[in-house]
Scaffold this active site. Structure first.
Site, PDB file in Angstrom:
ATOM      1  N   ASP A  13      58.289  15.527  15.909  1.00 61.75           N
ATOM      2  CA  ASP A  13      58.170  14.671  17.096  1.00 61.75           C
ATOM      3  C   ASP A  13      56.733  14.251  17.384  1.00 61.75           C
ATOM      4  O   ASP A  13      56.354  14.038  18.530  1.00 61.75           O
ATOM      5  CB  ASP A  13      58.781  15.363  18.330  1.00 61.75           C
ATOM      6  N   LYS A  18      57.193   5.860  14.363  1.00 61.85           N
ATOM      7  CA  LYS A  18      56.467   4.663  14.784  1.00 61.85           C
ATOM      8  C   LYS A  18      55.328   4.349  13.806  1.00 61.85           C
ATOM      9  O   LYS A  18      55.099   3.190  13.453  1.00 61.85           O
ATOM     10  CB  LYS A  18      55.935   4.897  16.208  1.00 61.85           C
ATOM     11  N   ASN A  40      68.677  16.243  10.978  1.00 63.90           N
ATOM     12  CA  ASN A  40      68.105  16.977  12.118  1.00 63.90           C
ATOM     13  C   ASN A  40      66.898  16.239  12.676  1.00 63.90           C
ATOM     14  O   ASN A  40      66.465  16.499  13.787  1.00 63.90           O
ATOM     15  CB  ASN A  40      67.736  18.420  11.723  1.00 63.90           C
ATOM     16  N   HIS A  43      63.782   9.691  14.197  1.00 65.83           N
ATOM     17  CA  HIS A  43      62.540   8.910  14.249  1.00 65.83           C
ATOM     18  C   HIS A  43      62.768   7.660  15.080  1.00 65.83           C
ATOM     19  O   HIS A  43      63.725   6.922  14.886  1.00 65.83           O
ATOM     20  CB  HIS A  43      62.088   8.544  12.827  1.00 65.83           C
ATOM     21  N   THR A 124      69.015  22.246  15.729  1.00 64.24           N
ATOM     22  CA  THR A 124      69.508  20.970  16.256  1.00 64.24           C
ATOM     23  C   THR A 124      71.029  20.877  16.179  1.00 64.24           C
ATOM     24  O   THR A 124      71.612  19.912  16.686  1.00 64.24           O
ATOM     25  CB  THR A 124      68.913  19.789  15.462  1.00 64.24           C
ATOM     26  N   ARG A 138      74.734  27.161  -4.504  1.00 65.88           N
ATOM     27  CA  ARG A 138      75.244  26.188  -5.492  1.00 65.88           C
ATOM     28  C   ARG A 138      76.725  25.870  -5.322  1.00 65.88           C
ATOM     29  O   ARG A 138      77.454  25.689  -6.291  1.00 65.88           O
ATOM     30  CB  ARG A 138      74.910  26.620  -6.924  1.00 65.88           C
ATOM     31  N   GLN A 176      60.275  16.274  10.226  1.00 69.10           N
ATOM     32  CA  GLN A 176      59.897  17.506  10.921  1.00 69.10           C
ATOM     33  C   GLN A 176      58.365  17.625  10.965  1.00 69.10           C
ATOM     34  O   GLN A 176      57.696  16.608  10.943  1.00 69.10           O
ATOM     35  CB  GLN A 176      60.519  18.752  10.266  1.00 69.10           C
ATOM     36  N   GLY A 252      68.556  15.720  22.737  1.00 69.27           N
ATOM     37  CA  GLY A 252      68.341  15.489  24.159  1.00 69.27           C
ATOM     38  C   GLY A 252      67.711  16.665  24.892  1.00 69.27           C
ATOM     39  O   GLY A 252      67.531  16.632  26.101  1.00 69.27           O
ATOM     40  N   ARG A 253      67.381  17.734  24.137  1.00 70.69           N
ATOM     41  CA  ARG A 253      66.793  18.898  24.801  1.00 70.69           C
ATOM     42  C   ARG A 253      65.384  18.582  25.305  1.00 70.69           C
ATOM     43  O   ARG A 253      64.648  17.818  24.678  1.00 70.69           O
ATOM     44  CB  ARG A 253      66.695  20.074  23.816  1.00 70.69           C
ATOM     45  N   THR A 322      48.760   3.757  20.660  1.00 71.61           N
ATOM     46  CA  THR A 322      48.424   3.510  22.067  1.00 71.61           C
ATOM     47  C   THR A 322      49.622   3.017  22.879  1.00 71.61           C
ATOM     48  O   THR A 322      49.447   2.571  24.010  1.00 71.61           O
ATOM     49  CB  THR A 322      47.290   2.464  22.164  1.00 71.61           C
TER      50      THR A 322
END
Ligand code: IMP
Ligand code: MG
Length: 333
Positions: A13, A18, A40, A43, A124, A138, A176, A252-253, A322
Protein backbone atom coordinates in the site's frame (compact mmCIF):
# COMPACT_ATOMS: atom_id res chain seq x y z
CA UNK A 1 14.39 1.35 -18.05
CA UNK A 2 14.95 -1.01 -20.33
CA UNK A 3 14.24 -3.41 -17.44
CA UNK A 4 12.85 -1.64 -14.39
CA UNK A 5 11.56 -3.55 -11.37
CA UNK A 6 9.20 -1.76 -8.94
CA UNK A 7 8.82 -2.99 -5.36
CA UNK A 8 7.14 -1.83 -2.17
CA UNK A 9 9.57 -0.63 0.48
CA UNK A 10 7.37 -1.01 3.57
CA UNK A 11 4.25 -3.16 4.21
CA UNK A 12 2.41 -2.80 0.90
CA UNK A 13 0.00 0.00 0.00
CA UNK A 14 2.85 2.39 -0.72
CA UNK A 15 1.11 3.59 -3.87
CA UNK A 16 2.93 1.31 -6.30
CA UNK A 17 -0.14 1.12 -8.55
CA UNK A 18 -0.16 4.82 -9.23
CA UNK A 19 3.61 4.94 -9.82
CA UNK A 20 3.47 1.99 -12.24
CA UNK A 21 0.49 3.52 -14.05
CA UNK A 22 2.44 6.78 -14.38
CA UNK A 23 5.55 4.99 -15.70
CA UNK A 24 3.46 2.99 -18.16
CA UNK A 25 1.96 6.15 -19.59
CA UNK A 26 5.16 8.19 -19.53
CA UNK A 27 7.70 5.57 -20.69
CA UNK A 28 5.44 3.45 -22.88
CA UNK A 29 6.95 0.00 -22.16
CA UNK A 30 6.34 -2.84 -24.62
CA UNK A 31 5.58 -5.18 -21.73
CA UNK A 32 4.37 -4.74 -18.17
CA UNK A 33 4.69 -7.98 -16.25
CA UNK A 34 3.37 -8.66 -12.81
CA UNK A 35 5.21 -10.61 -10.13
CA UNK A 36 4.18 -10.98 -6.48
CA UNK A 37 1.68 -13.13 -4.66
CA UNK A 38 -1.70 -12.73 -6.37
CA UNK A 39 -5.10 -11.09 -5.84
CA UNK A 40 -4.32 -10.26 -2.19
CA UNK A 41 -2.85 -7.07 -3.68
CA UNK A 42 -4.98 -4.12 -4.70
CA UNK A 43 -3.41 -1.42 -6.83
CA UNK A 44 -5.28 1.84 -7.27
CA UNK A 45 -4.74 4.67 -9.74
CA UNK A 46 -6.82 7.56 -11.02
CA UNK A 47 -6.90 9.00 -14.51
CA UNK A 48 -8.99 11.94 -15.66
CA UNK A 49 -11.06 11.83 -12.51
CA UNK A 50 -11.87 8.12 -12.69
CA UNK A 51 -10.49 5.67 -10.16
CA UNK A 52 -9.30 2.21 -11.24
CA UNK A 53 -8.35 -0.80 -9.14
CA UNK A 54 -6.53 -3.90 -10.25
CA UNK A 55 -5.82 -7.07 -8.30
CA UNK A 56 -4.56 -9.31 -11.10
CA UNK A 57 -3.56 -7.24 -14.13
CA UNK A 58 -0.45 -5.06 -14.09
CA UNK A 59 -1.23 -1.43 -13.21
CA UNK A 60 -0.05 -0.49 -16.71
CA UNK A 61 -3.49 -1.61 -17.96
CA UNK A 62 -4.49 1.91 -19.06
CA UNK A 63 -1.79 2.06 -21.73
CA UNK A 64 -3.41 0.26 -24.69
CA UNK A 65 -0.07 -0.37 -26.40
CA UNK A 66 1.51 -2.21 -23.46
CA UNK A 67 1.21 -6.00 -23.32
CA UNK A 68 0.04 -7.16 -19.88
CA UNK A 69 1.71 -10.31 -18.58
CA UNK A 70 1.43 -12.34 -15.39
CA UNK A 71 4.50 -14.30 -14.29
CA UNK A 72 4.55 -17.97 -13.32
CA UNK A 73 5.05 -17.24 -9.62
CA UNK A 74 1.78 -15.31 -9.36
CA UNK A 75 -1.43 -16.98 -8.21
CA UNK A 76 -4.41 -16.34 -10.45
CA UNK A 77 -8.05 -16.13 -9.44
CA UNK A 78 -9.64 -16.66 -12.88
CA UNK A 79 -12.87 -14.86 -12.02
CA UNK A 80 -11.06 -11.69 -10.90
CA UNK A 81 -8.67 -11.80 -13.85
CA UNK A 82 -11.42 -12.26 -16.45
CA UNK A 83 -13.39 -9.35 -14.95
CA UNK A 84 -10.36 -7.07 -15.15
CA UNK A 85 -9.60 -8.13 -18.74
CA UNK A 86 -13.17 -7.18 -19.64
CA UNK A 87 -13.01 -3.91 -17.70
CA UNK A 88 -9.84 -2.74 -19.50
CA UNK A 89 -10.85 -4.32 -22.85
CA UNK A 90 -7.49 -6.06 -22.71
CA UNK A 91 -8.32 -9.49 -24.09
CA UNK A 92 -5.98 -9.12 -27.05
CA UNK A 93 -2.97 -8.10 -24.97
CA UNK A 94 -3.18 -10.06 -21.70
CA UNK A 95 -1.09 -13.19 -21.21
CA UNK A 96 -0.80 -15.55 -18.27
CA UNK A 97 2.07 -17.96 -17.79
CA UNK A 98 1.00 -21.59 -18.30
CA UNK A 99 2.44 -22.36 -14.86
CA UNK A 100 0.62 -19.73 -12.77
CA UNK A 101 -1.08 -21.42 -9.82
CA UNK A 102 -4.87 -21.25 -9.59
CA UNK A 103 -6.85 -20.14 -6.55
CA UNK A 104 -10.06 -22.14 -6.01
CA UNK A 105 -12.95 -21.56 -3.62
CA UNK A 106 -11.53 -24.08 -1.12
CA UNK A 107 -8.38 -21.93 -0.76
CA UNK A 108 -10.48 -18.86 0.00
CA UNK A 109 -12.58 -20.86 2.48
CA UNK A 110 -9.46 -22.09 4.27
CA UNK A 111 -7.93 -18.61 4.34
CA UNK A 112 -11.10 -17.22 5.93
CA UNK A 113 -11.71 -20.02 8.42
CA UNK A 114 -8.31 -21.07 9.81
CA UNK A 115 -7.87 -19.18 13.05
CA UNK A 116 -4.11 -18.81 12.63
CA UNK A 117 -4.51 -17.10 9.25
CA UNK A 118 -7.66 -15.13 9.94
CA UNK A 119 -7.10 -13.93 13.49
CA UNK A 120 -3.37 -14.09 14.13
CA UNK A 121 -1.75 -13.20 10.81
CA UNK A 122 -4.79 -11.22 9.68
CA UNK A 123 -4.61 -12.27 6.04
CA UNK A 124 -6.62 -10.71 3.24
CA UNK A 125 -8.75 -13.86 3.01
CA UNK A 126 -8.18 -14.12 -0.74
CA UNK A 127 -6.90 -17.72 -0.67
CA UNK A 128 -3.28 -16.95 -1.52
CA UNK A 129 -1.62 -18.57 1.51
CA UNK A 130 -3.49 -21.91 1.24
CA UNK A 131 -2.94 -21.96 -2.55
CA UNK A 132 0.80 -21.41 -2.13
CA UNK A 133 0.81 -24.17 0.52
CA UNK A 134 -0.79 -26.51 -2.05
CA UNK A 135 1.73 -25.39 -4.63
CA UNK A 136 4.54 -26.41 -2.27
CA UNK A 137 2.79 -29.77 -1.87
CA UNK A 138 2.55 -29.93 -5.68
CA UNK A 139 -1.19 -30.49 -5.71
CA UNK A 140 -2.25 -27.03 -6.95
CA UNK A 141 -3.88 -26.67 -10.38
CA UNK A 142 -2.05 -24.56 -12.91
CA UNK A 143 -3.35 -22.03 -15.43
CA UNK A 144 -2.78 -24.43 -18.33
CA UNK A 145 -5.43 -26.76 -16.77
CA UNK A 146 -8.19 -24.11 -16.87
CA UNK A 147 -10.24 -23.94 -20.16
CA UNK A 148 -11.48 -20.37 -19.44
CA UNK A 149 -7.87 -19.17 -19.54
CA UNK A 150 -6.80 -21.06 -22.66
CA UNK A 151 -6.89 -17.93 -24.86
CA UNK A 152 -4.44 -16.15 -22.62
CA UNK A 153 -1.79 -18.77 -21.95
CA UNK A 154 1.81 -18.26 -22.97
CA UNK A 155 5.40 -18.73 -21.79
CA UNK A 156 5.78 -15.40 -20.01
CA UNK A 157 9.47 -15.76 -19.11
CA UNK A 158 10.26 -16.34 -22.78
CA UNK A 159 8.23 -13.29 -23.83
CA UNK A 160 9.98 -11.10 -21.27
CA UNK A 161 13.49 -12.36 -22.02
CA UNK A 162 13.01 -12.14 -25.80
CA UNK A 163 11.72 -8.57 -25.47
CA UNK A 164 14.74 -7.60 -23.36
CA UNK A 165 17.11 -9.25 -25.86
CA UNK A 166 15.48 -7.12 -28.55
CA UNK A 167 16.17 -3.98 -26.51
CA UNK A 168 12.52 -3.32 -25.66
CA UNK A 169 11.33 -1.70 -22.45
CA UNK A 170 9.93 -4.01 -19.78
CA UNK A 171 8.29 -2.82 -16.58
CA UNK A 172 8.27 -5.48 -13.86
CA UNK A 173 5.63 -4.81 -11.22
CA UNK A 174 6.08 -6.12 -7.69
CA UNK A 175 3.22 -6.36 -5.24
CA UNK A 176 2.90 -6.21 -1.45
CA UNK A 177 5.98 -4.74 0.30
CA UNK A 178 9.43 -5.71 1.50
CA UNK A 179 8.38 -6.31 5.13
CA UNK A 180 5.59 -8.65 4.07
CA UNK A 181 8.21 -10.96 2.55
CA UNK A 182 7.93 -14.54 3.78
CA UNK A 183 11.71 -14.59 4.26
CA UNK A 184 12.71 -11.03 5.14
CA UNK A 185 9.60 -9.68 6.87
CA UNK A 186 8.51 -10.21 10.48
CA UNK A 187 7.37 -13.85 10.34
CA UNK A 188 4.62 -14.98 10.89
CA UNK A 189 3.03 -11.58 10.10
CA UNK A 190 3.94 -11.83 6.45
CA UNK A 191 2.53 -12.97 3.14
CA UNK A 192 3.11 -16.39 1.57
CA UNK A 193 6.08 -15.61 -0.72
CA UNK A 194 9.20 -13.52 -0.95
CA UNK A 195 8.20 -10.16 -2.40
CA UNK A 196 11.58 -8.42 -2.52
CA UNK A 197 13.02 -7.57 -5.96
CA UNK A 198 14.76 -10.95 -6.25
CA UNK A 199 11.49 -12.77 -5.53
CA UNK A 200 9.62 -10.63 -8.04
CA UNK A 201 12.24 -11.40 -10.74
CA UNK A 202 11.95 -15.10 -9.94
CA UNK A 203 8.15 -14.90 -10.28
CA UNK A 204 8.57 -13.48 -13.75
CA UNK A 205 11.51 -15.63 -14.84
CA UNK A 206 14.33 -13.13 -15.32
CA UNK A 207 17.81 -13.53 -13.86
CA UNK A 208 19.43 -10.90 -11.63
CA UNK A 209 21.74 -9.63 -14.38
CA UNK A 210 18.80 -8.75 -16.61
CA UNK A 211 17.64 -5.91 -14.36
CA UNK A 212 18.76 -2.33 -15.05
CA UNK A 213 16.95 -0.47 -12.28
CA UNK A 214 15.09 -1.28 -9.09
CA UNK A 215 12.63 1.39 -7.97
CA UNK A 216 11.65 1.05 -4.30
CA UNK A 217 8.37 2.80 -3.56
CA UNK A 218 7.87 4.30 -0.11
CA UNK A 219 4.91 6.23 1.17
CA UNK A 220 5.68 9.45 3.06
CA UNK A 221 4.43 7.65 6.20
CA UNK A 222 4.08 3.95 7.01
CA UNK A 223 0.86 1.95 7.05
CA UNK A 224 0.13 -1.71 7.64
CA UNK A 225 -2.97 -3.87 7.76
CA UNK A 226 -3.29 -7.15 9.65
CA UNK A 227 -1.18 -8.30 12.62
CA UNK A 228 2.47 -7.73 13.46
CA UNK A 229 4.61 -5.00 14.97
CA UNK A 230 4.58 -1.41 13.76
CA UNK A 231 7.23 0.84 15.30
CA UNK A 232 5.92 4.21 16.60
CA UNK A 233 2.34 3.30 15.72
CA UNK A 234 -0.04 6.24 16.09
CA UNK A 235 -3.35 6.09 17.89
CA UNK A 236 -6.37 6.07 15.63
CA UNK A 237 -7.20 9.58 16.80
CA UNK A 238 -3.72 10.90 15.98
CA UNK A 239 -3.68 9.18 12.58
CA UNK A 240 -7.03 10.74 11.76
CA UNK A 241 -5.81 14.17 12.86
CA UNK A 242 -2.83 13.91 10.51
CA UNK A 243 -4.97 12.63 7.64
CA UNK A 244 -3.11 9.30 7.60
CA UNK A 245 -6.13 7.07 8.19
CA UNK A 246 -6.56 4.78 5.20
CA UNK A 247 -8.67 1.75 4.39
CA UNK A 248 -7.47 -1.36 2.57
CA UNK A 249 -8.43 -1.55 -1.10
CA UNK A 250 -8.97 -5.35 -1.02
CA UNK A 251 -10.45 -5.90 2.45
CA UNK A 252 -11.67 -2.44 3.46
CA UNK A 253 -9.87 -2.86 6.78
CA UNK A 254 -8.57 0.24 8.53
CA UNK A 255 -4.81 0.59 8.09
CA UNK A 256 -2.55 1.20 11.05
CA UNK A 257 -0.23 4.18 10.62
CA UNK A 258 3.20 5.41 11.77
CA UNK A 259 5.73 8.06 10.71
CA UNK A 260 8.28 7.34 7.93
CA UNK A 261 10.75 4.79 9.30
CA UNK A 262 14.30 5.50 8.12
CA UNK A 263 15.77 2.28 9.54
CA UNK A 264 13.21 0.11 7.75
CA UNK A 265 13.73 2.12 4.58
CA UNK A 266 17.52 1.71 4.72
CA UNK A 267 17.24 -2.04 5.06
CA UNK A 268 14.67 -2.16 2.26
CA UNK A 269 17.17 -0.41 -0.02
CA UNK A 270 19.70 -3.17 0.75
CA UNK A 271 17.24 -6.07 0.44
CA UNK A 272 16.09 -4.85 -2.96
CA UNK A 273 19.34 -3.29 -4.25
CA UNK A 274 17.25 -0.21 -4.97
CA UNK A 275 18.75 2.20 -7.49
CA UNK A 276 15.90 4.70 -7.36
CA UNK A 277 13.26 5.71 -4.84
CA UNK A 278 9.71 6.95 -5.24
CA UNK A 279 8.02 8.74 -2.34
CA UNK A 280 4.24 8.83 -2.60
CA UNK A 281 1.52 10.81 -0.85
CA UNK A 282 3.76 13.80 -0.24
CA UNK A 283 0.61 15.93 -0.46
CA UNK A 284 -0.71 14.23 2.67
CA UNK A 285 2.40 15.25 4.62
CA UNK A 286 2.74 18.60 2.86
CA UNK A 287 -0.71 19.76 1.67
CA UNK A 288 0.81 22.86 0.05
CA UNK A 289 2.45 20.48 -2.47
CA UNK A 290 -0.80 18.95 -3.69
CA UNK A 291 -0.78 18.22 -7.44
CA UNK A 292 2.58 19.90 -8.03
CA UNK A 293 4.75 18.56 -10.85
CA UNK A 294 7.77 20.81 -10.58
CA UNK A 295 10.53 20.23 -8.00
CA UNK A 296 11.30 23.93 -7.80
CA UNK A 297 7.75 24.70 -6.69
CA UNK A 298 7.74 22.30 -3.73
CA UNK A 299 7.85 23.92 -0.30
CA UNK A 300 11.11 24.07 1.63
CA UNK A 301 9.77 21.53 4.14
CA UNK A 302 8.91 19.03 1.41
CA UNK A 303 12.30 19.42 -0.27
CA UNK A 304 14.05 19.00 3.05
CA UNK A 305 12.16 15.76 3.72
CA UNK A 306 13.11 14.37 0.29
CA UNK A 307 16.74 15.41 0.76
CA UNK A 308 16.80 13.77 4.18
CA UNK A 309 15.59 10.52 2.62
CA UNK A 310 18.28 10.74 -0.05
CA UNK A 311 20.94 11.53 2.55
CA UNK A 312 19.99 8.68 4.88
CA UNK A 313 19.36 6.08 2.17
CA UNK A 314 22.05 7.10 -0.29
CA UNK A 315 19.70 6.69 -3.26
CA UNK A 316 18.11 9.35 -5.44
CA UNK A 317 14.41 10.07 -5.05
CA UNK A 318 13.44 10.12 -8.71
CA UNK A 319 9.65 10.27 -8.39
CA UNK A 320 7.47 12.15 -5.89
CA UNK A 321 3.73 11.56 -5.71
CA UNK A 322 1.71 14.70 -5.01
CA UNK A 323 -1.86 13.53 -5.61
CA UNK A 324 -4.07 10.63 -6.69
CA UNK A 325 -4.10 11.44 -10.43
CA UNK A 326 -1.62 9.53 -12.54
CA UNK A 327 0.24 12.69 -13.56
CA UNK A 328 0.45 14.17 -10.08
CA UNK A 329 4.16 13.37 -9.99
CA UNK A 330 7.41 15.30 -9.74
CA UNK A 331 9.68 13.39 -12.11
CA UNK A 332 13.36 14.05 -11.36
CA UNK A 333 14.82 11.34 -13.59
P1 IMP B 1 -2.06 -12.68 2.86
O1 IMP B 1 -1.04 -12.20 1.87
O2 IMP B 1 -3.47 -12.46 2.42
O3 IMP B 1 -1.78 -14.09 3.30
O4 IMP B 1 -1.91 -11.79 4.18
C1 IMP B 1 -0.73 -11.81 4.97
C2 IMP B 1 -0.39 -10.43 5.48
O5 IMP B 1 0.00 -9.60 4.39
C3 IMP B 1 -1.56 -9.68 6.14
O6 IMP B 1 -1.04 -8.84 7.15
C4 IMP B 1 -2.11 -8.84 5.00
O7 IMP B 1 -2.81 -7.71 5.48
C5 IMP B 1 -0.83 -8.46 4.30
N1 IMP B 1 -1.00 -8.14 2.87
C6 IMP B 1 -1.06 -9.03 1.83
N2 IMP B 1 -1.17 -8.39 0.67
C7 IMP B 1 -1.16 -7.07 0.94
C8 IMP B 1 -1.21 -5.89 0.13
O8 IMP B 1 -1.28 -5.91 -1.10
N3 IMP B 1 -1.18 -4.70 0.81
C9 IMP B 1 -1.07 -4.63 2.14
N4 IMP B 1 -1.01 -5.71 2.94
C10 IMP B 1 -1.06 -6.91 2.35
MG1 MG C 1 -2.80 -2.13 -1.85
Amino acid sequence: MPCLVTVGGFFGDEGKGKIVAYLAKRDNPTIAVRGGVGPNAGHTFAFEGKEYKVRMLPSAALNPSTRLLIGAGVLVNPRILLNEIAMFKADDRTYVDAQCGIIEQQHIDRDKSEDHLKSKVGTTGTGTGPANADRALRTLKLAKDIPELSLYIEDVSNSVNFALEAGEKVLVEGTQGTYLSLFHGGYPYVTSRDVTASGICSDVGIGPKRVDDVLAVFKAYVTRVGGGPLENELSEEEAKKRGWLEFGSVTGRQRRAAPFDFELAKKAVRLNSATQIAVTKMDVLFPECARMRDWNKLSAGAKKFVEEIEGELGVKVTLIGTGPELDDVVDRR
